[in-house]
Design a protein around this motif. Structure first.
Motif: not given
Length: 329
Positions: A53-59, A89-91, A299-301
């Motif tokens: 999920v975090y990688v998807m958020v970053l990308l 969302d990223l931060f 949500t950020p993703m």
């Protein structure tokens, strides 16, 4: 006299022990983040889920910001707000996810007092800023649909910058007040926070202080934050729906609603998760963790996906970037 001397010495000892106990309650050097109460075998699965999920958020959010900043055709107020939404969302997911993933492998699962203060401050800052920014985006859609001829005049660059700066200012003020109130509480001997990050409700459970005044102030703060943003969003969409229903052509209605559907999706996901968390009783902390997971990572993703899949301009901008790269190659 001897008995009196013994009584005086005993009272001094009790007083010293009491002072030491009070200092032990207030002087906390670190906390322990319990996280999810699952068997150790599931920690690997949860780590992989958080990582994915975090990688998807970053990308997703970095990609969205890159598309908006590189395509001149997206130089509009709507995409200026969307770029800031992706930044937020990223931060705020980055404030939570890395520490949570580290704790899946750590035996101590500790976080320093300063680290806990920083995590709560930054998370409160970004989540409140996002609420105000979503209200600004609703106002932008209201002007675009209800007053299209005056849109470029009313939604000037100066006003857009002021709305974003105001969102950050409100987030900062709220975060300072919430964080300072939380960490002026006296904490008991237990340092175990029943959550996967430092949040106000699990920290309250560790407090030895009388929480009545604290909860009243927190409720007042939440009211002056949430109510105005919700009122702006609801009133804006009431006018939008009223205007769209007056459009005679089906195609015109569809086009008008399509510009708002993405924003409504983002608002529904965020506020739905927040309300679910804060309306969940304290005796169900695991449900609160699931709700927190929704608005800290899910949500950020979803936000970049919602705006990219349901937005024709973003799709076309992405196609232009891909075509440009293929031409260069």
């Amino acid at each position: 006299m001897t008995h009196l001397f013994i009584l005086l010495c005993a009272s001094q000892q009790v007083s010293a022990m009491g002072d030491k106990g009070i200092s032990n309650h207030s002087e906390v050097t670190d906390f322990i983040l319990i996280g999810f109460k699952v068997c150790p075998e599931l920690h690997i699965l949860l780590f992989l889920l958080f990582l994915f999920v975090y990688v998807m958020v970053l990308l997703g959010n970095v990609g969205m910001m890159a598309i908006i900043m590189t395509d001149p055709q997206l130089n509009t107020p709507m995409y200026f707000f969307l770029c800031n939404l992706s930044f937020i969302d990223l931060f705020y997911s980055s404030v939570i996810a890395p520490k949570a993933m580290i704790n899946f492998w750590s035996e101590s699962k500790s976080i320093s007092f300063a680290g806990c203060v920083t995590q709560l401050f930054l998370f409160a800052l970004f989540i409140v800023t996002e609420g105000f920014l979503l209200a600004a985006m609703a106002y932008d859609r209201f002007i675009a649909i209800c007053n299209p001829l005056l849109y470029s005049v009313q939604m000037s660059t100066r006003l857009c910058i002021q709305l974003v700066a105001g969102s950050y200012f409100c987030g900062c003020i709220t975060s300072v007040l919430q964080t300072s109130m939380t960490f002026t509480l006296s904490f008991c001997s237990s340092r175990a926070i029943d959550h996967f990050y430092c949040d106000t409700r699990p920290l309250q459970r560790l407090s030895c202080s009388d929480l009545f005044i604290y909860k009243m102030i927190s409720f007042f703060l939440s009211s002056i934050i949430i109510l105005p943003t919700i009122i702006v969003i609801i009133v804006s969409y009431m006018y939008i729906v009223s205007t769209v229903l007056k459009i005679h052509s089906t195609e015109g209605r569809k086009k008008a609603f399509s510009t708002c559907s993405s924003h409504l999706g983002v608002v529904s996901v965020l506020y739905g998760a927040v309300f679910f968390m804060y309306l969940t009783p304290d005796r169900f902390p695991e449900l609160s963790k699931v709700a927190s997971l929704c608005y800290t990572l899910v949500t950020p993703m979803l936000n970049p996906l919602i705006y990219s899949l349901r937005n024709k301009d973003v799709k076309e901008a992405l196609k232009r970037i891909i075509e440009k790269k293929n031409t260069i190659l």
